[in-house]
Design an enzyme around this catalytic site. Structure first.
Site, PDB file in Angstrom:
ATOM      1  CD  GLU A   1      -0.321   1.280   4.920  1.00  0.00           C
ATOM      2  OE1 GLU A   1      -1.375   0.887   5.447  1.00  0.00           O
ATOM      3  OE2 GLU A   1       0.665   1.672   5.588  1.00  0.00           O
TER       4      GLU A   1
ATOM      5  CE  LYS B   1      -0.343  -0.926  11.941  1.00  0.00           C
ATOM      6  NZ  LYS B   1       0.815  -0.232  12.511  1.00  0.00           N
TER       7      LYS B   1
END
Length: 337
Positions: free
Chosen positions: A150, A166
């Site tokens: 990420e 997410k």
């Protein structure tokens, strides 16, 4: 390897830094000159290490194989009953209107053999769990090995970008409506954070809820981009956006308070920032410190967590933390994958 005893760093996209010049806790140094490896703990402790020599190179070969803890030596800061109770507590906060989402994490800890070499762990992760933001940083008092997927912040001149994750499943078919809603909530939070230090009208979302495949799982990933307002530097960027929205919750202030109440162990580099800043060229790439190990005082630690919403099932959220940790913990354990 040259410089390994004083300090070194190897960070995506294959940059090897040696010749440690200095270390500072001052983020404003990143607006000065030089090439820096950066680790910022979730709790805000800053380590910026400047190196004299940086070149494109593969990960150096370690002195020997990785010697990690046994698979049964890992202990969690929250066991399953405590974690599921935490999920229910967050749902209670949501019901009262205090928060829409909060990320609940736990830290796994194990004793580490004296001959364990961080570079050997980095090599093991590079082979068994390649990651777009892989990193190993070793400076006096700090060893971090990350396989983060990420991006927290990248920078090219005055253009900054964040790619929050997410939504997690074994396959795309496992992703629920709750996962997409969770991602969109965090995108709104990141847009708001970047908007605090962005030029008016420059915040945009080029990609929303793209499915990305990673070893053993899939993620929903979005992209938020902005142009920095004149005069905004690294201290202002961190003040506006840290800790990363994807590992806190929304609204962020309420989520931070709830996390502090429910999590018994500090997160350290996990959920913080790990990466590099080239102050001379105005470029940078800082990952969110997930899928990240850190080593200190004869112990190795690794964090795992999940985003909790009203639609969260406590048992499923525990299993998500297990899914995220399983492959990495196996790779870091003696006799693992």
């Amino acid at each position: 390897m040259e410089g390994v005893y004083d300090g070194f760093a190897h960070l995506s996209p294959g940059l090897l830094a040696t010749g440690l010049r200095d270390v500072t806790t001052d983020l404003s140094a990143l607006d000065g000159e030089g090439w820096w490896a950066v680790v910022v703990d979730y709790e805000g402790k800053v380590t910026c290490a400047r190196f004299d020599r940086v070149r494109e190179a593969p990960l150096p070969a370690p002195a020997g194989p990785w010697h990690g803890p046994g698979p049964v030596q890992w202990h969690s800061s929250l066991d399953r009953p405590a974690y599921e109770a935490g999920v229910r507590a967050i749902r209670d906060h949501i019901e009262r209107g205090e928060v829409y989402q909060a990320n609940l994490c736990r830290v796994l800890t194990a004793p580490l053999p004296a001959d364990a070499e961080p570079l050997a762990l980095a090599a093991r992760l590079a082979e068994g769990n390649p990651a777009p933001h892989a990193a190993v940083i070793q400076v006096p008092g700090l060893s971090v090995v990350s396989a983060s997927p990420e991006l927290y912040l990248s920078r090219d001149g005055d253009v900054v970008e964040s790619r929050p994750i997410k939504g997690t499943g074994v396959t795309a078919a496992d992703l629920l409506e709750k996962d997409y809603a969770e991602n969109i909530m965090i995108v709104d939070l990141v847009r708001n954070d970047l908007g605090r230090i962005a030029a008016v009208g420059s915040v945009e979302v080029p990609s929303l809820c793209a499915v990305e495949e990673h070893p053993g799982l899939v993620h929903l990933v979005s992209t938020v981009r902005a142009r920095l307002a004149p005069g905004a530097g690294w201290p202002e960027l961190f003040a506006a956006t840290f800790p990363p929205g994807s590992v806190t919750g929304a609204p962020k202030s309420s989520a931070l308070r709830i996390i502090n109440e429910l999590e018994p162990a500090p997160r350290g580099p996990y959920c913080g920032a790990v990466g590099w800043v080239d102050a001379d060229r105005g470029r940078a790439a800082l990952a969110v410190g997930i899928r990240t190990f850190w080593i200190s005082a004869g112990e190795i630690r690794f964090g795992t967590g999940a985003g909790i919403t009203w639609g969260s099932d406590p048992g499923r959220e525990w299993l998500e933390t297990e899914l995220k940790a399983a492959r990495l913990i196996a790779l870091a354990s003696t006799g693992g994958i």
